[in-house]
Motif scaffolding. Structure first.
Motif, PDB file in Angstrom:
ATOM      1  N   MET A 118       0.831  -1.196   0.000  1.00 40.31           N
ATOM      2  CA  MET A 118       0.000   0.000   0.000  1.00 40.31           C
ATOM      3  C   MET A 118       0.875   1.259   0.000  1.00 40.31           C
ATOM      4  N   GLN A 119       0.388   2.315  -0.650  1.00 40.27           N
ATOM      5  CA  GLN A 119       1.110   3.573  -0.697  1.00 40.27           C
ATOM      6  C   GLN A 119       0.781   4.412   0.531  1.00 40.27           C
ATOM      7  N   HIS A 120       1.736   5.246   0.904  1.00 40.75           N
ATOM      8  CA  HIS A 120       1.449   6.186   1.997  1.00 40.75           C
ATOM      9  C   HIS A 120       0.346   7.142   1.558  1.00 40.75           C
ATOM     10  N   ARG A 121      -0.563   7.451   2.465  1.00 39.18           N
ATOM     11  CA  ARG A 121      -1.640   8.365   2.128  1.00 39.18           C
ATOM     12  C   ARG A 121      -1.311   9.749   2.655  1.00 39.18           C
ATOM     13  N   GLN A 122      -1.743  10.768   1.978  1.00 42.29           N
ATOM     14  CA  GLN A 122      -1.507  12.135   2.419  1.00 42.29           C
ATOM     15  C   GLN A 122      -2.463  12.494   3.555  1.00 42.29           C
ATOM     16  N   PRO A 123      -1.996  13.202   4.568  1.00 41.90           N
ATOM     17  CA  PRO A 123      -2.881  13.611   5.649  1.00 41.90           C
ATOM     18  C   PRO A 123      -3.922  14.596   5.161  1.00 41.90           C
ATOM     19  N   VAL A 124      -5.097  14.539   5.760  1.00 44.61           N
ATOM     20  CA  VAL A 124      -6.199  15.422   5.385  1.00 44.61           C
ATOM     21  C   VAL A 124      -6.387  16.453   6.482  1.00 44.61           C
ATOM     22  N   LYS A 125      -6.449  17.707   6.097  1.00 43.33           N
ATOM     23  CA  LYS A 125      -6.616  18.777   7.089  1.00 43.33           C
ATOM     24  C   LYS A 125      -8.070  18.920   7.484  1.00 43.33           C
ATOM     25  N   SER A 126      -8.294  18.972   8.772  1.00 41.72           N
ATOM     26  CA  SER A 126      -9.645  19.208   9.278  1.00 41.72           C
ATOM     27  C   SER A 126      -9.909  20.700   9.318  1.00 41.72           C
ATOM     28  N   ALA A 127     -11.113  21.056   9.742  1.00 44.36           N
ATOM     29  CA  ALA A 127     -11.471  22.477   9.824  1.00 44.36           C
ATOM     30  C   ALA A 127     -10.622  23.219  10.836  1.00 44.36           C
ATOM     31  N   THR A 128     -10.122  22.471  11.807  1.00 43.69           N
ATOM     32  CA  THR A 128      -9.303  23.101  12.844  1.00 43.69           C
ATOM     33  C   THR A 128      -7.833  23.092  12.510  1.00 43.69           C
ATOM     34  N   GLY A 129      -7.482  22.470  11.364  1.00 46.59           N
ATOM     35  CA  GLY A 129      -6.082  22.453  10.979  1.00 46.59           C
ATOM     36  C   GLY A 129      -5.357  21.210  11.406  1.00 46.59           C
ATOM     37  N   GLU A 130      -6.034  20.295  12.117  1.00 48.64           N
ATOM     38  CA  GLU A 130      -5.394  19.066  12.561  1.00 48.64           C
ATOM     39  C   GLU A 130      -5.280  18.091  11.405  1.00 48.64           C
ATOM     40  N   ASN A 131      -4.231  17.262  11.430  1.00 48.50           N
ATOM     41  CA  ASN A 131      -4.099  16.209  10.444  1.00 48.50           C
ATOM     42  C   ASN A 131      -5.062  15.089  10.756  1.00 48.50           C
ATOM     43  N   GLU A 132      -5.826  14.686   9.782  1.00 48.58           N
ATOM     44  CA  GLU A 132      -6.742  13.578   9.966  1.00 48.58           C
ATOM     45  C   GLU A 132      -6.438  12.535   8.907  1.00 48.58           C
ATOM     46  N   ALA A 133      -5.841  11.397   9.359  1.00 47.27           N
ATOM     47  CA  ALA A 133      -5.540  10.331   8.428  1.00 47.27           C
ATOM     48  C   ALA A 133      -6.807   9.592   8.086  1.00 47.27           C
ATOM     49  N   THR A 134      -6.711   8.745   7.094  1.00 45.53           N
ATOM     50  CA  THR A 134      -7.879   7.984   6.669  1.00 45.53           C
ATOM     51  C   THR A 134      -8.468   7.181   7.805  1.00 45.53           C
ATOM     52  N   ALA A 135      -7.587   6.696   8.729  1.00 44.59           N
ATOM     53  CA  ALA A 135      -8.085   5.914   9.857  1.00 44.59           C
ATOM     54  C   ALA A 135      -9.085   6.676  10.675  1.00 44.59           C
ATOM     55  N   GLY A 136      -9.010   8.010  10.651  1.00 42.89           N
ATOM     56  CA  GLY A 136      -9.911   8.783  11.486  1.00 42.89           C
ATOM     57  C   GLY A 136     -11.096   9.335  10.738  1.00 42.89           C
ATOM     58  N   THR A 137     -11.226   9.037   9.404  1.00 45.16           N
ATOM     59  CA  THR A 137     -12.286   9.661   8.653  1.00 45.16           C
ATOM     60  C   THR A 137     -13.249   8.679   8.022  1.00 45.16           C
ATOM     61  N   SER A 138     -12.829   7.460   7.784  1.00 45.67           N
ATOM     62  CA  SER A 138     -13.679   6.455   7.152  1.00 45.67           C
ATOM     63  C   SER A 138     -14.171   5.485   8.196  1.00 45.67           C
ATOM     64  N   GLY A 139     -15.501   5.251   8.228  1.00 46.41           N
ATOM     65  CA  GLY A 139     -16.079   4.416   9.280  1.00 46.41           C
ATOM     66  C   GLY A 139     -15.502   3.021   9.334  1.00 46.41           C
ATOM     67  N   SER A 140     -15.501   2.294   8.193  1.00 42.29           N
ATOM     68  CA  SER A 140     -15.016   0.915   8.195  1.00 42.29           C
ATOM     69  C   SER A 140     -13.519   0.854   8.449  1.00 42.29           C
ATOM     70  N   ASN A 141     -12.750   1.759   7.798  1.00 41.52           N
ATOM     71  CA  ASN A 141     -11.313   1.790   8.022  1.00 41.52           C
ATOM     72  C   ASN A 141     -10.993   2.166   9.465  1.00 41.52           C
ATOM     73  N   ASP A 142     -11.768   3.062  10.011  1.00 45.17           N
ATOM     74  CA  ASP A 142     -11.562   3.498  11.388  1.00 45.17           C
ATOM     75  C   ASP A 142     -11.758   2.336  12.358  1.00 45.17           C
ATOM     76  N   THR A 143     -12.802   1.561  12.140  1.00 41.47           N
ATOM     77  CA  THR A 143     -13.072   0.423  13.020  1.00 41.47           C
ATOM     78  C   THR A 143     -11.951  -0.599  12.954  1.00 41.47           C
TER      79      THR A 143
END
Length: 412
Positions: free
Chosen positions: A1-26
């Motif tokens: 798997m390739q490294h994924r780019q961090p996603v910026k939240s509204a507050t400026g925090e880095n949110e990786a895919t683990a924290g944004t997708s329900g199934s991936n998060d679980t």
């Protein structure tokens, strides 16, 4: 798997895919919890066997206590290496590799023909464990939004609780009951089963643990470690980790000798079952994560250490039920302290250096555990369990003083 780019939240925090997708998060949460379980299946597996090892190997309490202390010493010695390596090659790679490597000395421990060889394999187990334990802590902080870190961290600590309990249970039960079909009961069988679990969990982590976000440029061992030692709050957290883990290991290592002697006469299997008090932590720790989010790490730590002091003092009452209740307070207090310290250190360490900061924390943490496997044994000859309790209360008081004077108030 390739490294994924961090996603910026509204507050400026880095949110990786683990924290944004329900199934991936679980799956990611399950994976980091399994990482905690597999690491701590191994670390304290010999604790309920110490009175048995005294008889089998004709050794003293301090000598058999080395089967615990050398493992924690190995963790302390290698923690900074694994943290720095994770910042260079990626946290997920280190976690998965370490899980597979851990199976090797675990299985070899089952072949030990003497206490010396058992100590060697236990030391090598300790060398590998920080690649799972410490690096996963940094992984959680980098891959989940800051607001969710205390809750995910508390679930991770629950995995530590469950792993520590299961490791002790498996070895204790293996010594008295048939754990492997067609194989007579033997303490060695517990290590064979744990080694098989290491391999199985390594496969699960390989499949379920998402790749970590791209590491910041310039993350490196020398720069980060030097920076950490100039941060007084980090230094205070390292000292707290030392004190907290010293107290836990001293309590649950030497209480086995106390309860194996008259008037209690507990067998290895019953001593193993004693660690069921850890299971209370499965309830307390997740609730503790929510509590930490509201009151802050310092307040949570001070209250938890206070509960631990009360608990260890209760063990001086010669009643098994009272002692069990005291041990519940001790262990639950330590688990919340651990969650508070982990959350605090990830908050004050700079991004890109959290794995190495955690490595240093783990080094101090397990240095305390290493001394706890030996130092109370030296005091035992003078005052037995009472002397151990006095030492533990002193160390706990030191941790409260440090946290109260240096940690910030409401940090989260």
């Amino acid at each position: 798997m390739q490294h994924r780019q961090p996603v910026k939240s509204a507050t400026g925090e880095n949110e990786a895919t683990a924290g944004t997708s329900g199934s991936n998060d679980t799956l990611a949460i399950i994976a980091v919890t399994l990482a905690a379980i597999v690491a701590f299946l191994n670390v304290f597996a010999t604790q309920p066997l110490l009175p048995l090892f005294e008889q089998i190997f004709h050794a003293s309490k301090s000598e058999v206590g080395r089967t615990v202390s050398v493992t924690t010493l190995g963790v302390a010695l290698s923690a900074t290496f694994w943290g720095a390596l994770a910042e260079r090659v990626g946290r997920r790679r280190v976690i998965v590799l370490s899980t597979f490597l851990l199976a090797i000395p675990t299985i070899l421990a089952a072949s030990a023909g003497s206490l010396t060889y058992l100590v060697i394999w236990r030391f090598l187990q300790g060398i590998v464990v920080p690649g799972i334990f410490g690096v996963t802590i940094a992984y959680i902080t980098e891959e989940w939004p800051r607001a969710r870190v205390p809750k995910v961290m508390s679930l991770y600590v629950s995995g530590i609780v469950l792993g520590g309990f299961l490791g002790r249970l498996l070895t204790g039960v293996a010594a008295a009951h048939q754990l492997i079909p067609f194989v007579a009961p033997n303490w060695r069988n517990g290590f064979l089963v744990i080694g098989a679990i290491d391999l199985a969990f390594g496969c699960i982590l390989w499949c379920w643990l998402p790749n970590d976000s791209v590491l910041p440029a310039g993350a490196g061992k020398k720069t980060n470690i030097a920076r950490h030692f100039r941060n007084p709050q980090l230094l205070a957290t390292f000292a707290v980790g030392f004190n907290v883990f010293f107290s836990l290991i001293a309590t649950f290592t030497y209480v086995t000798f106390y309860l194996a002697a008259p008037p209690f006469w507990l067998s290895p299997a019953k001593l193993s079952a004693l660690f069921m008090v850890y299971l209370v932590g499965l309830i307390v720790t997740p609730l503790g994560g929510i509590w930490i989010s509201h009151v802050g790490s310092r307040a949570a730590l001070i209250c938890s250490v206070g509960a631990g002091i009360i608990g260890i003092l209760l063990t001086l009452i010669p009643n098994l039920l009272v002692i069990i209740f005291g041990l519940i307070l001790c262990s639950s207090g330590v688990f919340i302290c651990q969650a508070a310290s982990n959350s605090y250190i990830q908050r004050i360490a700079q991004s890109g250096g959290r794995a190495s900061a955690t490595g240093l924390y783990v080094m101090f943490y397990y240095t305390g555990g290493s001394l706890a496997g030996v130092l109370p044994g030296l005091l035992w000859r003078y005052g037995q369990w009472k002397a151990c309790v006095a030492l533990i209360v002193f160390v706990q008081a030191v941790s409260v003083t440090i946290a109260g004077s240096i940690w910030k108030g409401k940090d989260s």
